[in-house]
Design a protein around this motif. Structure first.
Motif, short mmCIF file in Angstrom:
data_model
loop_
_atom_site.label_atom_id
_atom_site.label_comp_id
_atom_site.label_asym_id
_atom_site.label_seq_id
_atom_site.Cartn_x
_atom_site.Cartn_y
_atom_site.Cartn_z
N GLY A 69 0.83 -1.20 0.00
CA GLY A 69 0.00 0.00 0.00
C GLY A 69 0.87 1.25 0.00
O GLY A 69 1.34 1.69 1.05
N ALA A 142 -2.99 -1.45 3.31
CA ALA A 142 -3.69 -1.45 2.03
C ALA A 142 -5.17 -1.76 2.28
O ALA A 142 -5.69 -1.46 3.35
CB ALA A 142 -3.04 -2.46 1.09
N ASP A 143 -5.84 -2.34 1.29
CA ASP A 143 -7.26 -2.64 1.47
C ASP A 143 -7.44 -3.68 2.57
O ASP A 143 -6.83 -4.75 2.55
CB ASP A 143 -7.88 -3.12 0.15
CG ASP A 143 -7.15 -4.31 -0.45
OD1 ASP A 143 -7.80 -5.32 -0.74
OD2 ASP A 143 -5.91 -4.23 -0.60
N LYS A 144 -8.25 -3.34 3.54
CA LYS A 144 -8.36 -4.15 4.77
C LYS A 144 -8.99 -5.53 4.58
O LYS A 144 -8.61 -6.47 5.30
CB LYS A 144 -9.11 -3.37 5.85
CG LYS A 144 -8.58 -1.94 6.06
CD LYS A 144 -7.07 -1.88 6.20
CE LYS A 144 -6.57 -0.44 6.16
NZ LYS A 144 -5.11 -0.34 6.16
N ASN A 146 -8.29 -7.66 2.52
CA ASN A 146 -7.22 -8.60 2.14
C ASN A 146 -6.10 -8.68 3.18
O ASN A 146 -5.02 -9.22 2.89
CB ASN A 146 -6.63 -8.19 0.79
CG ASN A 146 -7.46 -8.71 -0.37
OD1 ASN A 146 -7.88 -9.86 -0.38
ND2 ASN A 146 -7.72 -7.86 -1.34
N ASN A 147 -6.34 -8.18 4.39
CA ASN A 147 -5.31 -8.22 5.43
C ASN A 147 -4.71 -9.61 5.61
O ASN A 147 -3.48 -9.75 5.71
CB ASN A 147 -5.91 -7.78 6.78
CG ASN A 147 -5.80 -6.29 7.02
OD1 ASN A 147 -5.05 -5.59 6.37
ND2 ASN A 147 -6.59 -5.81 7.97
N ASN A 184 -14.20 -3.91 6.09
CA ASN A 184 -12.93 -3.52 6.71
C ASN A 184 -12.80 -4.12 8.10
O ASN A 184 -11.73 -4.60 8.49
CB ASN A 184 -12.83 -1.99 6.78
CG ASN A 184 -12.69 -1.37 5.41
OD1 ASN A 184 -12.05 -1.92 4.52
ND2 ASN A 184 -13.31 -0.21 5.23
#
Length: 223
Positions: A69, A142-144, A146-147, A184
């Motif tokens: 990110g 980054a996009d949560k 995909n954590n 998220n």
């Protein structure tokens, strides 16, 4: 508390401490202004958080850093400055516009020789990585949703004793409320459920308040 809201108090505290501990910095100010001028969302780490990342990377002697990110490169600059002369940083960014702005900001900071931006879906980039040497430090912001995907790949790519930081995991204290069907929040919950039985890392969450409001980060060490 007077007439200040809780959020205003937190921001004032950050700014007061920063005035003693973090000098004004032209390159970082340029990165913020250039990012804003190009319409990037104002979701970069705070100045104090950037300094924390820098100090942490320096304290472990990081020579190879992986970032998931990039946005406008604000945290990238803080992290790249922690590297020795022969250090390197790979940062992953989905948006071509964000990557373009970040390249300009990183170059303005004099760090283009240390930073490589991998453009495209970070999950794909990470899964294809087969570095000759493992990374010392990974920062995931980054996009949560995909954590968990990012964390599993980061764990594969970081050395034993290396550090993985996942940002934005407290989310105003709303993560425990599982009646909230938010992607998220669920991205954080999935990561926590996975970590409960993961014997390859040791981790904790640190909640924070400041000019970014109430949030926090997960700090993990690869065993």
């Amino acid at each position: 508390m007077g007439s200040l809201s809780q959020e205003e108090l937190w921001a004032r505290s950050d700014q007061y401490h920063n005035s003693f501990l973090i000098p004004a910095d032209e390159a970082l100010e340029y990165a913020r202004k250039n990012s804003n001028a190009n319409g990037l969302p104002e979701i970069a780490v705070s100045t104090a958080q950037g300094k924390f990342l820098n100090l942490l990377a320096r304290s472990i002697g990081a020579k190879r850093i992986l970032e998931v990110g990039t946005l406008g490169g604000f945290s990238t600059i803080w992290l790249a400055r922690a590297l020795p002369a022969d250090g390197e940083l790979l940062t992953c960014e989905l948006s071509e516009k964000h990557a373009e702005v970040a390249r300009a900001n990183i170059a303005h900071a004099g760090l283009a020789n240390k930073v490589q931006i991998a453009r495209g879906p970070a999950a794909d980039t990470l899964k294809k990585l087969r570095p000759a040497q493992p990374y010392d430090f990974v920062f995931i912001d980054a996009d949560k949703p995909n954590n968990l995907t990012y964390f599993i790949e980061a764990k594969r790519l970081v050395k034993k004793g290396g550090v993985i930081i996942v940002d934005n995991v407290a989310r105003k204290g709303l993560v425990p409320d599982e009646t909230l069907n938010d992607a998220n929040l669920e991205g954080v919950r999935k990561l926590l459920r996975y970590l409960k039985d993961d014997k390859e890392v040791d981790a904790t969450t640190i909640s924070t308040v400041g000019e970014k409001g109430y949030d926090g980060f997960l700090y993990a060490v690869r065993l």
